[in-house]
Structures are given as C-alpha cells and as structure tokens.
Design an enzyme around this catalytic site. Structure first.
Site, PDB file in Angstrom:
ATOM      1  N   PHE A  15       0.625  -0.957   0.463  1.00  0.00           N
ATOM      2  CA  PHE A  15       0.624   0.205   0.237  1.00  0.00           C
ATOM      3  C   PHE A  15       0.679   1.153  -0.208  1.00  0.00           C
ATOM      4  CE2 PHE A  15      -2.549  -2.865   2.119  1.00  0.00           C
ATOM      5  CZ  PHE A  15      -3.263  -3.025   1.047  1.00  0.00           C
ATOM      6  N   HIS A  20      -4.186   6.677  -1.215  1.00  0.00           N
ATOM      7  CA  HIS A  20      -4.705   5.871  -0.143  1.00  0.00           C
ATOM      8  C   HIS A  20      -3.836   6.385   1.505  1.00  0.00           C
ATOM      9  CE1 HIS A  20      -9.461   5.102   1.422  1.00  0.00           C
ATOM     10  NE2 HIS A  20      -9.020   4.066   2.139  1.00  0.00           N
ATOM     11  N   TYR A  64      -5.653  -1.455   9.223  1.00  0.00           N
ATOM     12  CA  TYR A  64      -6.773  -0.956   7.350  1.00  0.00           C
ATOM     13  C   TYR A  64      -7.237   0.429   7.815  1.00  0.00           C
ATOM     14  CZ  TYR A  64      -4.769  -5.013   5.851  1.00  0.00           C
ATOM     15  OH  TYR A  64      -3.396  -5.790   5.865  1.00  0.00           O
ATOM     16  N   ASN A  66     -10.313   1.524   7.257  1.00  0.00           N
ATOM     17  CA  ASN A  66     -11.517   1.265   7.641  1.00  0.00           C
ATOM     18  C   ASN A  66     -12.174   0.723   8.993  1.00  0.00           C
ATOM     19  OD1 ASN A  66     -11.945   1.490   4.803  1.00  0.00           O
ATOM     20  ND2 ASN A  66     -13.261  -0.384   4.608  1.00  0.00           N
ATOM     21  N   ASN A 112     -13.527   6.228   4.770  1.00  0.00           N
ATOM     22  CA  ASN A 112     -14.858   4.909   5.746  1.00  0.00           C
ATOM     23  C   ASN A 112     -13.720   5.067   7.067  1.00  0.00           C
ATOM     24  OD1 ASN A 112     -16.580   4.563   3.997  1.00  0.00           O
ATOM     25  ND2 ASN A 112     -15.040   2.920   2.844  1.00  0.00           N
TER      26      ASN A 112
END
Length: 188
Positions: A15, A20, A64, A66, A112
């Site tokens: 990631f 993000h 994560y 969320n 989120n």
C-alpha cells in the site's frame, strides 16, 4: 495544549505510495525531516517531538483504514490527549492532486477511515487535513485510491509534504485560522 496528528493509511508495503496512504507519507516526511524514529505499540506506530513547549505526537495506525477508529479511546489515554487535540490527515478524491483543505471541525464524511473514527468517538468534532489525490476518473473508487502515484505525481507530493511538515507541527488554537488560510490557498 498538545497535538496528536493521526495519519491515515493502510499498513504494508503493497500500500505504500498509494493514494489512500498520503496520511502515512506525510507523517513519514515529518519524522525524517525532524530526525525522529517511529516506535511501535500494539495498534500503532508513533513518534513524539516538542515544538517550543508543546508536545506533538505523530501516529500511524497498524490497522486497515476502515478500522482506524479502533485506536480510540485508548490512544487518547496513552498520550493524555482528547478530541480537541486531534488532527486527522487523509486522502480526498474530490480535491485535485497537490491541493489541501484544512478544517477545524467537520461533519460526517463518506471516507471510511473518518466514519470509523467518528463512530467510535461518537463525534466528528475534530480537525482534519484533506490531501487531494487527483480526480477519480475510474468508476471504481476503491481501485483508484489503492492505485500508486506516477513519478511526476510523487515529485509534486514531495514538495507538498515538505511544506506541510513545517506548517503542521506548530499549529495551535491561536493560529489555526491563519494556518487554514495558508494551507488551503497553497497548490503544488
């Protein structure tokens, strides 16, 4: 008054450099620019610095995106902070790349990570710094925010992170409106 800067992102190399993870990238810049190191707790990595007599805590969740809210309320007690000390740094697909929006307080969001935090805290009454990651030209927003930046975009963001790393660490109640004006009018 102290400041707890929470940079949102997803853990793991797969990631890194994704849209993000701009919250993580900005905190990494602040850490390196100030000669700091990240320490590890069970649910997050953190570093601490002093700016004049104020304590500034930098936090990267190990959960994560969320599930970012799962850090609360324990993170406040770990650092003797409260919701008024919180500044969340996150991506925004509605802002062009290199544009930022600093807000003192916010309403509910479609993001989120913010939904998770607001749900656990029972409030959305905390500061946020939105970093524009470019317009979503793809139909699938998840694919877009998990896509990596190209070299030109990374170069622009590095300049932005350098600017923000200086502006954020000395933010306070007394200069917040000035910081909003300076940060929100910048464009990289």
């Amino acid at each position: 008054m102290g400041l707890l800067i929470l940079g949102l992102g997803n853990p793991g190399l797969e990631f890194s450099l994704t849209r993000h993870n701009v919250g993580f990238s900005l905190l990494d810049k602040i850490v390196s620019k100030n000669g700091l190191f990240l320490k590890r707790k069970k649910k997050y990595e953190y570093s601490e610095l002093r700016v004049i007599s104020r304590r500034v805590i930098l936090v990267k969740p190990l959960t994560y995106m969320n599930l970012s809210g799962s850090l609360f309320p324990s993170i406040f007690s770990d650092f003797y902070m409260c919701i008024k000390n919180l500044l969340v740094v996150l991506d925004n697909v509605d802002l062009p790349l290199g544009k930022c929006r600093l807000k003192e307080r916010g309403g509910m969001s479609t993001h989120n990570g913010l939904k998770s935090i607001s749900s656990v805290l029972g409030s959305s009454n905390y500061s946020r710094l939105y970093i524009g990651v470019g317009s979503n030209v793809m139909r699938d927003i998840k694919s877009f925010v998990l896509s990596r930046f190209c070299k030109d975009e990374i170069d622009r963001l590095e300049k932005l992170y350098d600017f923000l790393s200086d502006e954020l660490i000395d933010i306070s109640e007394s200069n917040f409106k000035d910081k909003v004006q300076k940060i929100n009018s910048s464009n990289f």
